[in-house]
Design a protein around this motif. Structure first.
Motif, PDB file in Angstrom:
ATOM      1  N   GLU A   1     -12.684  43.531  64.880  1.00 20.21           N
ATOM      2  CA  GLU A   1     -12.611  44.415  66.040  1.00 20.21           C
ATOM      3  C   GLU A   1     -12.143  43.669  67.291  1.00 20.21           C
ATOM      4  N   GLN A   2     -12.632  42.451  67.462  1.00 18.44           N
ATOM      5  CA  GLN A   2     -12.292  41.663  68.652  1.00 18.44           C
ATOM      6  C   GLN A   2     -10.860  41.123  68.633  1.00 18.44           C
ATOM      7  N   THR A   3     -10.238  41.098  67.462  1.00 16.27           N
ATOM      8  CA  THR A   3      -8.906  40.500  67.365  1.00 16.27           C
ATOM      9  C   THR A   3      -7.812  41.515  67.010  1.00 16.27           C
TER      10      THR A   3
ATOM     11  N   TYR B   1     -14.692  35.380  72.889  1.00 18.76           N
ATOM     12  CA  TYR B   1     -15.929  36.056  72.476  1.00 18.76           C
ATOM     13  C   TYR B   1     -16.903  34.975  72.052  1.00 18.76           C
TER      14      TYR B   1
ATOM     15  N   ILE C   1     -17.111  42.416  63.448  1.00 20.79           N
ATOM     16  CA  ILE C   1     -16.981  42.025  64.858  1.00 20.79           C
ATOM     17  C   ILE C   1     -15.688  41.235  65.067  1.00 20.79           C
TER      18      ILE C   1
ATOM     19  N   HIS D   1      -5.413  34.155  66.566  1.00 24.45           N
ATOM     20  CA  HIS D   1      -6.862  34.145  66.763  1.00 24.45           C
ATOM     21  C   HIS D   1      -7.539  33.273  65.710  1.00 24.45           C
TER      22      HIS D   1
END
Length: 176
Positions: free
Chosen positions: A172-174, A114, A169, A138
C-alpha cells in the motif's frame, strides 16, 4: 481598538517565532545508529546561519554527502556515517546496493518514507540513457538497523510469511 489589533498581531508574531519548528531549519548527521537512537547527532547544521548540506560530485549520485559550516567544507565518504536528517526527513546509508540498470554496487542514501511496523525507503534514480525517464525504487528493512532489501515477493515472503498484514502495508505504501 487599534491598540488591540496591533497587540494581537505583535503577540502572534512573537508566539509564531517561538513555536517555529527547528527541525525544518536544522540538519543532523549521525555517524552511528546509536547516535540516531539516542538523538545525539555528531553534527548539527543550522541553515538559518548559512550551513549547507548537499550531495557532493558527481551530481545526482547519492554516495557522498558534503556540508559547509563556518566556511569549513566536510565531505563524508561512503561508510563514514550511518545517516542524516534534513527538514525532518531521515536518510540512511546502506552498502551492497545495486542500481538495477548498471548492476553497480555502491553506498547510497535511502529516504525513509515509512517507519512503523516496518521501515520503507525510496531511492530516486536518473535514467541511464537520455531517452529513459527518471524513476523511484522502493526498499524495506525490518527495522532501522537491519539490511535494506528490494521489495519483491521472494524477500517479502522470507521475512513476513507469517505476517501478511506487513506485506499489505508495504504494498500500500509503495503503490505508484
Amino acid at each position: 481598538m487599534k491598540k488591540l489589533i496591533l497587540t494581537t498581531v505583535a503577540l502572534t508574531i512573537v508566539l509564531w517565532s517561538f513555536c517555529q519548528n527547528n527541525s525544518m531549519t536544522k540538519s543532523y548527521i549521525y555517524k552511528t545508529y546509536d547516535e540516531y537512537k539516542q538523538d545525539k547527532p555528531s553534527v548539527t547544521l543550522d541553515h538559518e546561519k548559512g550551513d549547507i548540506i548537499k550531495y557532493s560530485f558527481p551530481a545526482g549520485m547519492q554516495t557522498r554527502l558534503k556540508t559547509k559550516t563556518d566556511d569549513i567544507v566536510t565531505v563524508y565518504k561512503p561508510g563514514d556515517i550511518w545517516g542524516y536528517k534534513e527538514k525532518d526527513i531521515l536518510y540512511r546509508q546502506f552498502s551492497n546496493y545495486k542500481q538495477k540498470d548498471l548492476d553497480w554496487e555502491f553506498k547510497c542514501y535511502f529516504k525513509v518514507i515509512y517507519n512503523k511496523e516496518v521501515v520503507i525507503y525510496s531511492v530516486g534514480h536518473i535514467g541511464v540513457l537520455p531517452t529513459e525517464n527518471d524513476y523511484t525504487m522502493h526498499y524495506y528493512s525490518v527495522d532501522l538497523n537491519s539490511d535494506i532489501k528490494p521489495i519483491n515477493d521472494e524477500n517479502l515472503n522470507a521475512d513476513f510469511s507469517n505476517k501478511p498484514e506487513i506485506i499489505k502495508i508495504i504494498k500500500e505504501q509503495t503503490k505508484k
